[in-house]
Each structure stands twice: as C-alpha cells, then as structure tokens.
Design a protein around this motif. Structure first.
Motif, short mmCIF file in Angstrom:
data_model
loop_
_atom_site.label_atom_id
_atom_site.label_comp_id
_atom_site.label_asym_id
_atom_site.label_seq_id
_atom_site.Cartn_x
_atom_site.Cartn_y
_atom_site.Cartn_z
N LEU A 1 1.24 -2.05 13.76
CA LEU A 1 0.94 -0.79 13.09
C LEU A 1 1.70 -0.66 11.79
CD1 LEU A 1 -0.69 1.78 13.47
CD2 LEU A 1 1.25 2.79 14.67
N ASP A 2 2.93 -1.17 11.73
CA ASP A 2 3.69 -1.16 10.47
C ASP A 2 2.95 -1.94 9.38
OD1 ASP A 2 5.67 0.35 11.58
OD2 ASP A 2 7.04 -1.32 11.95
N ARG A 3 2.42 -3.10 9.74
CA ARG A 3 1.68 -3.90 8.75
C ARG A 3 0.45 -3.16 8.26
NH1 ARG A 3 2.49 -8.05 12.45
NH2 ARG A 3 0.24 -8.21 12.85
N LEU A 4 -0.25 -2.49 9.18
CA LEU A 4 -1.43 -1.74 8.77
C LEU A 4 -1.06 -0.61 7.81
CD1 LEU A 4 -3.53 -1.42 12.04
CD2 LEU A 4 -4.24 -2.51 9.92
N LEU A 5 0.01 0.12 8.09
CA LEU A 5 0.42 1.23 7.23
C LEU A 5 0.86 0.73 5.85
CD1 LEU A 5 2.36 3.47 9.77
CD2 LEU A 5 0.13 3.89 8.77
N MET A 6 1.61 -0.37 5.82
CA MET A 6 2.01 -0.92 4.52
C MET A 6 0.81 -1.35 3.71
SD MET A 6 5.55 -3.06 5.21
CE MET A 6 4.86 -4.09 6.51
N CYS A 7 -0.17 -1.95 4.39
CA CYS A 7 -1.39 -2.36 3.69
C CYS A 7 -2.15 -1.14 3.17
CB CYS A 7 -2.25 -3.19 4.63
SG CYS A 7 -3.80 -3.73 3.90
N CYS A 8 -2.23 -0.10 4.00
CA CYS A 8 -2.93 1.13 3.57
C CYS A 8 -2.24 1.74 2.35
CB CYS A 8 -2.96 2.14 4.71
SG CYS A 8 -4.06 1.69 6.05
N ASN A 9 -0.90 1.82 2.39
CA ASN A 9 -0.18 2.39 1.26
C ASN A 9 -0.44 1.60 -0.01
OD1 ASN A 9 0.94 4.45 2.75
ND2 ASN A 9 2.77 3.27 3.30
N ARG A 10 -0.42 0.27 0.11
CA ARG A 10 -0.65 -0.56 -1.07
C ARG A 10 -2.04 -0.35 -1.63
NH1 ARG A 10 -3.11 -5.22 -2.31
NH2 ARG A 10 -2.16 -6.64 -3.83
N GLU A 11 -3.05 -0.32 -0.73
CA GLU A 11 -4.43 -0.16 -1.19
C GLU A 11 -4.64 1.21 -1.81
OE1 GLU A 11 -7.26 -2.23 -1.15
OE2 GLU A 11 -5.69 -3.73 -0.96
N LEU A 12 -4.09 2.26 -1.20
CA LEU A 12 -4.28 3.61 -1.73
C LEU A 12 -3.60 3.77 -3.09
CD1 LEU A 12 -3.89 5.76 1.49
CD2 LEU A 12 -5.97 5.32 0.21
N MET A 13 -2.38 3.22 -3.20
CA MET A 13 -1.70 3.32 -4.49
C MET A 13 -2.46 2.53 -5.56
SD MET A 13 2.39 3.27 -3.63
CE MET A 13 2.33 1.77 -2.67
N GLY A 14 -3.04 1.38 -5.16
CA GLY A 14 -3.83 0.61 -6.11
C GLY A 14 -5.07 1.35 -6.56
N ARG A 15 -5.70 2.06 -5.63
CA ARG A 15 -6.91 2.79 -5.98
C ARG A 15 -6.59 4.00 -6.85
NH1 ARG A 15 -11.28 2.40 -1.07
NH2 ARG A 15 -11.01 0.16 -0.70
N VAL A 16 -5.45 4.65 -6.57
CA VAL A 16 -5.06 5.78 -7.42
C VAL A 16 -4.77 5.31 -8.84
CG1 VAL A 16 -3.25 7.48 -7.80
CG2 VAL A 16 -4.21 7.20 -5.53
N ALA A 17 -4.09 4.16 -8.94
CA ALA A 17 -3.74 3.65 -10.27
C ALA A 17 -4.95 3.08 -11.00
CB ALA A 17 -2.66 2.58 -10.15
#
Length: 357
Positions: free
Chosen positions: A294-310
């Motif tokens: 679950l930690d890996r999934l959350l880190m991946c989600c954070n990275r993807e969301l921050m990339g999409r915001v940027a």
C-alpha cells in the motif's frame, strides 16, 4: 535376552555390554533401509566400522531418498536397574514431522539392533545401527518413553531407570534389549461382566433415577443449543468467505484499471506489476506485506498526481478503452491532494483511484 528362534539374533550379557558401549553416535534408520548398501560401501573403501563410516555409507547409498539416509542418532545407552538395556536417540521433528508423529502414536514403536560378528574384533559384536520398525525381530524391543523436550529430561529418565524399576507402558515390554529372563505371567483372574445401563439404573432409588434423568435432559438441551449455535456460526463463516472472494475480485479489477493508467517506467520504478499487487494486497495474509504494498501504491499516486498538476494536459493520457471526455467533464486540476481528516491509507488509495477515473 529372549530367544526368537533365529540364529544370529542372540547376544550374551557380555555381547550386550560391548554393543551398548558402541551405540552412542550410531545412526537411527527406518526399517533398516540402506544398511546393507552402507556396509558394502564401508567394505569397498576398506574403512573401519565406526559411527562416521556407517553414516557416510548410508548417505552415499541413499542419494535423494530421504528414508534411506539416517533419520536420527543414538545419544546414549545403558543398563537399567532391572537388567534391561535401553538407548536414547534423537530425531529432528522439523525434518521428519510425519515420522515423529508415527513414533508418538505407537505406529512405529519397534526397535531393531543391527550388528555383525568377526569383523576384525576378535569375535565380539560390532553394532551398526538401531532401526525404527513396526514389528521388531527380537521380542519385547520397543520405544519405552518420550518424546523428551530437553536433553536434561533424558538424563532424569536414565537416573530413574537405574535407581528403581520403572512402570510398564501400555505396549508390550518396551526396551531395546534385555539380558534378564522373562518371568512367567500370573494367571489372570476372570473379569467381572460389564454392567449394563439397565442394571446400573436398577440399583438406584427412584429419586436418584429422576435426578440423573433430569441431569441428562439438561445436558441434551445444552448440546442441542451448542449444535444450533455451531451451525449458525458455520453458515455465517461461509457467507463471510463468499463475500471475501467477491471483494478480492473487485479489488483485482480496480488494481487492473489503476495500473492500466500508469506508464511502464512508473510501474517498474514502484514494482507495481499486476502479479505483485495481487500478491501483496489481494492474497497476502501478513499485515506488514500489505502495508508495504500500500505504501508503494500511495507513493506512486502522489507522484502521478503531482505530475499531472504540474503538467496539466501533458499528463499520462487515459487508455483508449475509456470513453472520451467532453470539455464540460474536465474541471480545473486541484492544486494539492489531501485525504480527508482521519482517513486511512485505504481512503487515500480510493481517492487517488477516483482522481484517475
């Protein structure tokens, strides 16, 4: 030692003393498997019949057959207060759990001593091994006690057998060998016939019979209630099992949808293959394994969301299997992603999946 009528099995008192001194360190085998081939190996190599050479011969002849190699080792041998010869041996329960269970249950309780004569020893016997068997060739040779949880318990048992007669187990005379003559068993007295239920109840007075009957009725009602409760719990357990199976299928489907929106490089970076996610979240029983997945999934989600915001529209596009969104469906990208107050990792994951969809 008692005679079984076969030549080569009888050992004198002095023979037993010599064999007992040789036993510590000798192997324990299963039904004498491999001992003949081990002797051939020792003879071909010109080795002396030591504990090490016999064990090496058994292992060389066994190959990959586990039950033809030594299953244990003799740790001691002694003569008891009553003249019986006993030995202690050790078997690894982690390596051979089924064999240990057979010994404890009495299904493999026989003991058989293998020895040779006239092999460079001046006619004295040479002990080779003690084998676990179902029916020993020498009468009265059985496992007498155990298992013992610690070596110190073996020493206590040895001291007791050397100080006074030990009680007979339920199996026939349970020693490895005995130089004491077998005493004639006294004639058994005729047993009284077993009482019937009618005769037992007939000996009671009326009030006593009523009291026992009431107690049986109470026990029967409690048993019926317990049976009904067990049936109810079993049915509930089956419902939970079926619901769990459905939940797993739903989670696997959601994971597949989530992973389809990630680039191969991102999935490789966070080890988020479909097999890894299924193993770490759907099938795992260890809470630590699930937490790391679950930690890996959350880190991946954070990275993807921050990339999409940027990156805005430069974010990873949705797969072709998704319907095309109209301009009215697309809102402004959120500046930050924050889970609701008090939300756990599961809520954060669901929110992340919703953002992808």
């Amino acid at each position: 030692m008692r005679d079984n009528g076969l030549p080569g099995y009888i050992l004198s008192a002095s023979d037993l003393m010599v064999a007992a001194e040789q036993l510590p360190g000798k192997p324990v085998t299963y039904e004498h498997k491999g001992i003949g081939a081990a002797c051939d190996w020792v003879d071909r190599g010109g080795h002396a019949y030591t504990s090490e050479s016999v064990i090496d011969g058994l292992r060389a002849a066994a190959g990959t057959e586990l039950l033809r190699s030594p299953v244990g080792v003799i740790t001691g041998a002694w003569r008891s207060w009553g003249g019986d010869w006993l030995c202690a041996f050790a078997v690894d329960p982690d390596r051979l759990p089924r064999l240990c269970a057979m010994i404890e249950s009495g299904g493999l309780a026989g003991l058989s001593l293998s020895h040779i004569h006239n092999h460079g020893g001046g006619g004295l016997p040479q002990a080779l091994e003690v084998s676990l068997c179902t029916t020993p060739a020498r009468p009265g040779c059985y496992v007498a006690a155990g298992p013992f949880a610690a070596p110190g318990r073996v020493a206590v048992y040895k001291a007791r057998t050397c100080a006074a007669p030990y009680p007979e187990p339920t199996r026939p005379h349970t020693v490895m060998a005995s130089s004491a003559p077998a005493a004639a068993a006294p004639a058994a007295a005729p047993a009284d016939p077993a009482p019937s239920m009618e005769s037992a109840l007939g000996s009671l007075s009326g009030p006593h019979r009523e009291l026992i009957s009431a107690a049986f009725d109470d026990m029967a009602s409690k048993l019926d209630a317990s049976t009904a409760q067990n049936t109810k719990l079993s049915s509930r357990y089956e419902q939970i099992e079926r619901a769990t199976a459905v939940d797993k299928k739903l989670l696997k489907s959601q994971l597949e949808t989530f992973l389809s929106q990630l680039s191969p490089a991102t999935k490789q970076q966070y080890n988020l293959s479909l097999d890894a996610c299924n193993e770490g979240l759907c099938e795992a029983e260890d809470a630590q394994v699930m937490r790391r997945s679950l930690d890996r999934l959350l880190m991946c989600c954070n990275r993807e969301l921050m990339g999409r915001v940027a990156g805005g529209a430069a974010a990873v596009p949705a797969p072709d299997t998704k319907r095309k969104r109209d301009d009215a469906d697309v809102g402004a990208a959120p500046e930050t992603f924050e889970p609701s107050a008090g939300a756990g990792p599961a809520s954060a994951l669901r929110a992340a999946l919703s953002a992808f969809n």
